[in-house]
Design an enzyme around this catalytic site. Structure first.
Site, PDB file in Angstrom:
ATOM      1  CG  HIS A 203      36.242 113.910 -36.899  1.00  0.00           C
ATOM      2  ND1 HIS A 203      37.439 114.005 -36.253  1.00  0.00           N
ATOM      3  CD2 HIS A 203      35.916 115.166 -37.302  1.00  0.00           C
ATOM      4  CE1 HIS A 203      37.817 115.285 -36.244  1.00  0.00           C
ATOM      5  NE2 HIS A 203      36.912 116.007 -36.864  1.00  0.00           N
TER       6      HIS A 203
ATOM      7  CG  ASP B 270      38.355 110.533 -36.285  1.00  0.00           C
ATOM      8  OD1 ASP B 270      38.917 110.835 -37.346  1.00  0.00           O
ATOM      9  OD2 ASP B 270      37.950 111.358 -35.440  1.00  0.00           O
TER      10      ASP B 270
ATOM     11  CD  GLU C 242      36.548 122.900 -32.867  1.00  0.00           C
ATOM     12  OE1 GLU C 242      36.022 121.807 -32.571  1.00  0.00           O
ATOM     13  OE2 GLU C 242      37.722 122.998 -33.271  1.00  0.00           O
TER      14      GLU C 242
ATOM     15  CG  HIS D 235      40.339 126.745 -33.898  1.00  0.00           C
ATOM     16  ND1 HIS D 235      39.243 125.959 -34.092  1.00  0.00           N
ATOM     17  CD2 HIS D 235      41.395 125.997 -34.315  1.00  0.00           C
ATOM     18  CE1 HIS D 235      39.604 124.802 -34.603  1.00  0.00           C
ATOM     19  NE2 HIS D 235      40.914 124.795 -34.746  1.00  0.00           N
TER      20      HIS D 235
ATOM     21  CG  ASP E 289      45.567 121.214 -33.916  1.00  0.00           C
ATOM     22  OD1 ASP E 289      44.972 122.169 -33.387  1.00  0.00           O
ATOM     23  OD2 ASP E 289      45.116 120.594 -34.901  1.00  0.00           O
TER      24      ASP E 289
END
Ligand code: XLS
Ligand code: CA
Ligand code: CA
Length: 453
Positions: free
Chosen positions: A109, A112, A240, A279, A317
């Site tokens: 990102h 980040d 996503e 997800h 995750d």
């Protein structure tokens, strides 16, 4: 691949290049199944799998959770004298990790890579500074950018959404961020650009104009697509899907929903889906289901490889380890033609109490081995052809004659109904011959999984 820790501080001392040692190895820091140059059906494992490390989880997570503060101490932050220096050190630690692990790609990102500034101009300056460092390191090591994205969910300004925010001024802020992140992606030769709409949804419909918000989201994506294409971005845009968390309901709920949205707004040529296993599970689907659905709709793009916990209703995750699942995933991916711009990005984090520096390596090694074993099993399933032959045979009544005319749209409802009267209802004996054979097929897959070597 060039190693990268010479000439600066080594952040993972005592851990060298991770190598393939085979299934019998008892070295936790070696691959048991991932043998990068091994040929599998005409391509090497590394070409098939296109592994990427997620910058946010691997170098940004501090182990905190809603009940407790940070547990992960990052030497690349604690040895920095200024906030920007922490980002400079982080990128060195990251490239050291990528090259020791031997992955070809990474994903990030904008926030980040570089910190948010006091103004959009300052944020862009910070990002440009770090992009220059990333470019040098990519060149020195051969590691490439699989995709980048913008973090449009962390800053308080996005509490009511980004592209779908009811305040126009916030939508503009989000646009400034996305424009800069697309520029960064182009500069770094990124092969993809992801939109994950963490706050593009609602907490209650009582305050939400759903129709207007979705139209705003489409408008925003069209602008981003047009900007990227006009500025030389040749990669793929991805959406996503995720059904919820942090919102109660997210607009990009699952693959099927995203496909409908893309078609409704004419975005289907430039956008595909980035499917995350965890997800899929939150949407009440199997990972395999989401992959097959994307392939069937022609929008399969990339994968966020991780797993959830079936007993938890949230996004845990975790690193993938279930080879039955990775086999079905790789089967769907191979049948969809394999990755082009996409890859397997480990959007996964080590646990809060995983505080040994080796844990990050072991986590990725396990995930890479799970997908390498899945690839081997999937390739055998395809080469043997038993599964495909079974499925083909199951629909054989549509391959010729009236069945074929039906499939090709050359029959009316009257004609179809007349056939029913002519042939009579299928009897129990003939239904017996059309067993779904689920148990046999599940066992067959198990045989391939257990036969991996
Ligand atoms: C969060 C998402 C996110 C995207 C990138 O649940 O997985 O990390 O992959 O913004
Ligand atoms: Ca993800
Ligand atoms: Ca996730």
């Amino acid at each position: 691949m060039a190693e990268y820790f010479v000439g600066h501080k080594e952040y993972f001392p005592g851990i060298g290049k991770i190598r393939y040692e085979g299934p019998k190895s008892d070295n936790p820091l070696a691959f048991k199944y991932y043998d990068p140059d091994r040929m599998v059906g005409g391509k090497t494992m590394r070409e098939h799998l296109r592994f990427a490390v997620a910058y946010w989880h691997s170098f940004g997570e501090d182990g905190s959770d809603p009940f407790g503060s940070a547990t992960h101490v990052h030497p690349w932050e604690s040895d920095a004298e200024t906030p920007m220096e922490a980002y400079e050190h982080k990128i060195d630690a990251a490239f050291e990790f990528f090259t020791k692990l031997g992955v070809d790609f990474y994903c990030f990102h904008d926030r980040d890579l570089a910190p948010e500034g006091a103004s959009p101009a300052q944020s862009e300056k910070n990002l440009a500074h770090m992009v220059a460092l990333a470019k040098e390191r990519q060149k020195a090591t051969g590691v490439r950018l699989l995709w980048a994205t913008s973090n449009l969910f962390k800053h308080p300004r996005y509490m009511n959404g980004a592209a779908t925010n009811p305040e126009f001024a916030v939508v503009a802020q989000a646009a400034a961020q996305v424009k800069a992140a697309i520029d960064a992606t182009i500069e770094l030769g990124g092969q993809g650009y992801v939109f994950w709409g963490g706050r593009e949804g609602y907490m209650t419909l009582l305050n939400t104009d759903l129709k207007r918000e979705k139209a705003h989201l489409a408008r925003f994506l069209i602008m981003a697509r047009d900007y990227g294409r006009a500025h030389g971005f040749k990669g793929m845009f991805y959406i996503e899907p995720k059904p919820m968390e942090p919102t109660k309901h997210q607009y990009d709920f699952d693959v099927e929903t995203v496909a409908g949205f893309l078609r409704a707004y004419g975005l289907e040529k430039d956008f595909r889906v980035n499917i995350e296993a965890n997800h899929a599970e939150l949407a009440g689907h199997d990972f395999h289901h989401e992959l097959e659905t994307a392939a069937a709709l022609g929008i399969f793009g990339s994968v966020d490889a991780n797993r959830g916990d079936p007993r938890n209703g949230w996004d845990t995750d975790q690193f993938p380890i279930n080879v039955y699942d990775t086999t079905l995933a790789m089967l769907a991916i191979l049948r969809a033609g394999g990755f082009t711009t996409g890859g397997l990005n480990f959007d996964a984090k080590i646990r809060r109490n995983s505080v040994d520096p080796a844990d990050l390596f072991e986590a990725h090694i396990g995930g890479m081995d799970a997908f390498a074993a899945g690839l081997l099993a999937a390739q055998r399933i395809i080469e043997d052809g038993k599964l495909a032959a079974f499925v083909r045979q199951r629909y054989a009544s549509f391959d010729a004659g009236d069945g074929k005319r039906f499939e090709e749209g050359r029959m009316s409802l009257e004609e179809l109904a007349a056939l029913a009267s002519a042939s009579g209802a299928p009897d129990v004996a003939s239904l017996g011959r059309t067993s779904g054979k689920q148990e046999y097929l599940e066992n067959l897959i198990m045989q391939y999984v257990l036969g991996v070597e």
